[in-house]
Design an enzyme around this catalytic site. Structure first.
Site, PDB file in Angstrom:
ATOM      1  N   ASP A  63       0.818  -1.226   0.000  1.00 42.17           N
ATOM      2  CA  ASP A  63       0.000   0.000   0.000  1.00 42.17           C
ATOM      3  C   ASP A  63       0.844   1.264   0.000  1.00 42.17           C
ATOM      4  O   ASP A  63       0.428   2.300   0.512  1.00 42.17           O
ATOM      5  CB  ASP A  63      -0.949   0.029   1.216  1.00 42.17           C
ATOM      6  CG  ASP A  63      -1.750  -1.243   1.333  1.00 42.17           C
ATOM      7  OD1 ASP A  63      -2.293  -1.664   0.309  1.00 42.17           O
ATOM      8  OD2 ASP A  63      -1.810  -1.821   2.434  1.00 42.17           O
ATOM      9  N   LYS A  86       2.139   2.210  -5.084  1.00 49.28           N
ATOM     10  CA  LYS A  86       2.809   1.731  -6.307  1.00 49.28           C
ATOM     11  C   LYS A  86       1.987   2.052  -7.553  1.00 49.28           C
ATOM     12  O   LYS A  86       2.523   2.422  -8.587  1.00 49.28           O
ATOM     13  CB  LYS A  86       3.049   0.221  -6.221  1.00 49.28           C
ATOM     14  CG  LYS A  86       4.053  -0.155  -5.129  1.00 49.28           C
ATOM     15  CD  LYS A  86       4.224  -1.643  -5.016  1.00 49.28           C
ATOM     16  CE  LYS A  86       3.040  -2.357  -4.418  1.00 49.28           C
ATOM     17  NZ  LYS A  86       2.744  -2.065  -3.029  1.00 49.28           N
ATOM     18  N   GLY A 103      -4.054  -4.259  -4.569  1.00 50.44           N
ATOM     19  CA  GLY A 103      -5.066  -3.259  -4.891  1.00 50.44           C
ATOM     20  C   GLY A 103      -4.354  -1.958  -5.181  1.00 50.44           C
ATOM     21  O   GLY A 103      -4.025  -1.212  -4.271  1.00 50.44           O
ATOM     22  N   HIS A 104      -4.037  -1.727  -6.438  1.00 50.81           N
ATOM     23  CA  HIS A 104      -3.296  -0.515  -6.792  1.00 50.81           C
ATOM     24  C   HIS A 104      -4.268   0.582  -7.212  1.00 50.81           C
ATOM     25  O   HIS A 104      -5.059   0.396  -8.121  1.00 50.81           O
ATOM     26  CB  HIS A 104      -2.317  -0.796  -7.929  1.00 50.81           C
ATOM     27  CG  HIS A 104      -1.231  -1.738  -7.527  1.00 50.81           C
ATOM     28  ND1 HIS A 104      -0.252  -2.158  -8.385  1.00 50.81           N
ATOM     29  CD2 HIS A 104      -0.972  -2.322  -6.354  1.00 50.81           C
ATOM     30  CE1 HIS A 104       0.561  -2.976  -7.738  1.00 50.81           C
ATOM     31  NE2 HIS A 104       0.143  -3.090  -6.512  1.00 50.81           N
ATOM     32  N   GLN A 131       2.193  -6.043  -3.145  1.00 53.72           N
ATOM     33  CA  GLN A 131       2.491  -6.121  -1.704  1.00 53.72           C
ATOM     34  C   GLN A 131       3.780  -5.357  -1.409  1.00 53.72           C
ATOM     35  O   GLN A 131       4.029  -4.361  -2.060  1.00 53.72           O
ATOM     36  CB  GLN A 131       2.573  -7.574  -1.209  1.00 53.72           C
ATOM     37  CG  GLN A 131       1.231  -8.298  -1.219  1.00 53.72           C
ATOM     38  CD  GLN A 131       0.938  -8.956  -2.539  1.00 53.72           C
ATOM     39  OE1 GLN A 131       1.780  -9.596  -3.105  1.00 53.72           O
ATOM     40  NE2 GLN A 131      -0.255  -8.784  -3.029  1.00 53.72           N
TER      41      GLN A 131
HETATM   42  P1  GDP Z   1      -0.386   0.341  -3.779  1.00 52.53           P
HETATM   43  O1  GDP Z   1      -1.022  -0.969  -3.542  1.00 52.53           O
HETATM   44  O2  GDP Z   1       1.060   0.366  -3.391  1.00 52.53           O
HETATM   45  O3  GDP Z   1      -0.627   0.892  -5.166  1.00 52.53           O
HETATM   46  O4  GDP Z   1      -1.065   1.372  -2.793  1.00 52.53           O
HETATM   47  P2  GDP Z   1      -2.623   1.660  -2.603  1.00 52.53           P
HETATM   48  O5  GDP Z   1      -3.203   2.031  -3.874  1.00 52.53           O
HETATM   49  O6  GDP Z   1      -3.266   0.580  -1.815  1.00 52.53           O
HETATM   50  O7  GDP Z   1      -2.552   2.879  -1.590  1.00 52.53           O
HETATM   51  C1  GDP Z   1      -2.087   4.043  -1.938  1.00 52.53           C
HETATM   52  C2  GDP Z   1      -3.195   5.052  -1.669  1.00 52.53           C
HETATM   53  O8  GDP Z   1      -2.604   6.277  -1.443  1.00 52.53           O
HETATM   54  C3  GDP Z   1      -4.141   5.254  -2.821  1.00 52.53           C
HETATM   55  O9  GDP Z   1      -5.408   5.586  -2.338  1.00 52.53           O
HETATM   56  C4  GDP Z   1      -3.525   6.428  -3.576  1.00 52.53           C
HETATM   57  O10 GDP Z   1      -4.453   7.182  -4.338  1.00 52.53           O
HETATM   58  C5  GDP Z   1      -3.016   7.218  -2.425  1.00 52.53           C
HETATM   59  N1  GDP Z   1      -1.828   8.015  -2.680  1.00 52.53           N
HETATM   60  C6  GDP Z   1      -0.759   7.704  -3.453  1.00 52.53           C
HETATM   61  N2  GDP Z   1       0.177   8.663  -3.338  1.00 52.53           N
HETATM   62  C7  GDP Z   1      -0.304   9.572  -2.455  1.00 52.53           C
HETATM   63  C8  GDP Z   1       0.211  10.781  -1.904  1.00 52.53           C
HETATM   64  O11 GDP Z   1       1.321  11.200  -2.152  1.00 52.53           O
HETATM   65  N3  GDP Z   1      -0.587  11.432  -0.993  1.00 52.53           N
HETATM   66  C9  GDP Z   1      -1.821  10.986  -0.650  1.00 52.53           C
HETATM   67  N4  GDP Z   1      -2.521  11.703   0.239  1.00 52.53           N
HETATM   68  N5  GDP Z   1      -2.328   9.870  -1.141  1.00 52.53           N
HETATM   69  C10 GDP Z   1      -1.579   9.160  -2.041  1.00 52.53           C
END
Ligand code: GDP
Length: 427
Positions: free
Chosen positions: A11, A14, A38-39, A220
């Site tokens: 999370d 990515k 869940g990206h 992950q």
């Molecule tokens: P992933 O699985 O690594 O892609 O991460 P997730 O998508 O589960 O979680 C990342 C969350 O943080 C998502 O809701 C993104 O829209 C949000 N997000 C990503 N970068 C930023 C940021 O710099 N600031 C904020 N506030 N939210 C972010």
């Protein structure tokens, strides 16, 4: 091949970063994990969540590959493709699935729940999507692969594996009703034949030999790696750099940049050790400001300060060449922010490297260094022009400790809320 990896417990954001980087690449490939990923990508004021499909799918000129190291759920993959189609994105035109990718059956999902139930108090917090049992069958050499769907004896082999699963389910005292799910599964399996299937290891190596640029997208995070994570509270695949090679069939000498992505603080979903976890109001503020609720499960994420001991471990394991720091805006709400620089073990010993014992003790004490907060960030942040000194100090400390420069800073969920450090950015 460049590789993008989460350096924490997942999370990290990515999805956003791959989407930002995708224009630099001809191919984006997923190499491990399954529908538990869940990206989240946000652009044009719309939110898109991808589970199994690589994050380059929104760019028609980018080829998206699901590699052999992944385990896929046909039902969920079909739903994901159809939901993209409803939004006008023809996912079938630029998606390729490896024939060697393993398939999650309805009975794998049922087994996941039955195993987790049998663990009682010691449950690991599985997402119950059948991923662990599907990998178990892969390594037990019983697994079902995408290429098998094309075999004449597919149904017979499916029945065999299914009846073996039922014996285990009965032994564990589980008697799920899988009839409706099986019907949907078999329909989804037929649907999968519409997806382009290929020997993707050959396709990818040929693309690289042709000079195309490939980005491998991890799911992950490194601290959930089956070998190096806090076992047994880990995922069932190799989330570190080696997984990218084995999960795509691309040799290590082809690896170029290794992008390591981390949040300016830490979160974790499910059970398992988390030394910097905050159980107080600060933890709650991080959760609220960071919207830290799982994009797949909706579960509240556990939150805490940045853990440099763990980050350095992940940087070491992966040979990270550039760091991307995410969610700097979330820490804007704090006057002071902290970074864990060492662990104090129960016997009083101070360690700065990740100890094996982290899996066994929940009484490891973090030792913190405090930094001044940077306050609300400008709407548009430029590395050279208006980077707050406090944020620069925070990043400079991380760079000095890890030995790796930060090249991207994310300060909001939108594509546009990204600052680039032009001095070190990927060529
Ligand atoms: P992933 O699985 O690594 O892609 O991460 P997730 O998508 O589960 O979680 C990342 C969350 O943080 C998502 O809701 C993104 O829209 C949000 N997000 C990503 N970068 C930023 C940021 O710099 N600031 C904020 N506030 N939210 C972010």
């Amino acid at each position: 091949m460049d590789v993008l990896l989460g350096l924490q417990w997942g999370d990290e954001g990515k999805g956003k970063v791959v989407d930002v980087l995708a224009p630099n690449y001809d191919v984006v490939a997923r190499f491990q994990g399954g529908p538990n990923a869940g990206h989240t990508l946000v652009f044009d004021d719309k939110k898109h969540v991808l589970h199994q499909i690589p994050s380059g799918i929104f760019r028609p000129e980018t080829l998206n590959v699901i590699g052999n190291g992944v385990v896929i759920c046909p039902i969920k993959l079909r739903a994901e493709i159809e939901s993209l189609q409803e939004r006008g994105i023809d996912a079938l035109s630029n998606l390729v699935l490896s024939k060697r990718t393993q398939i999650i059956l309805p009975t794998h999902r049922a087994l996941d729940a039955a195993y987790e139930n049998a663990k009682g108090q010691a449950k690991i917090g599985s997402t119950l999507k059948g991923i662990g049992p599907a990998y178990q069958d892969k390594y037990g050499r019983n697994g079902f692969r995408v290429g098998d769907l094309l075999r004449k004896d597919f149904k017979e082999r499916y029945e065999q594996l299914k009846s073996a699963h039922w014996k285990i389910l009965e032994f564990l005292g589980a008697s799920p009703d899988l009839e409706a799910e099986e019907k949907t599964f078999l329909e989804a399996v037929e649907f999968l034949k519409k997806v382009q299937l290929a020997d993707t290891e050959i396709l990818l190596n040929e693309a690289l030999a042709d000079g195309q640029r490939l980005l491998a997208e991890g799911a992950q995070g490194s601290l959930l790696d089956i070998d190096f994570g806090s076992y047994p509270f880990v995922t069932s695949s190799s989330t570190c750099i080696a997984g990218a090679c084995s999960g795509l069939g691309v040799p290590p000498r082809r690896v170029g940049e290794v992008f390591g992505i981390f949040k300016a603080y830490c979160t974790r979903v499910g059970s398992g050790p988390f030394p910097t976890e905050l159980h107080d109001n600060t933890g709650e503020l991080l959760r609220q400001h960071g919207h830290e609720f799982g994009s797949t499960t909706g579960r509240p994420r556990r939150c805490g300060w940045l853990d440099l001991v763990a980050l350095k471990y992940a940087v070491m394991l992966n040979g990270v060449t550039q760091l991307f720091m995410m969610k700097a805006d979330v820490l804007s709400h704090f006057d002071a922010v902290q970074i864990c620089i060492a662990y104090k073990l129960p016997d009083g010993t101070l360690v700065q490297t990740m100890p094996y014992e982290v899996s066994q003790h929940d009484d490891i004490q973090p030792v913190y260094k405090t930094f001044k907060g940077w306050g609300l960030l400008p709407e548009s942040l430029s590395w050279k022009q208006n980077m707050p000194d406090e944020l620069e100090d925070y990043m400079a400390f991380i760079t000095a400790e890890t030995g790796v420069p930060i090249s991207i800073l994310s300060y909001g969920p939108d594509r546009s809320q990204t600052a680039f450090n032009q001095n070190v950015l990927c060529k």
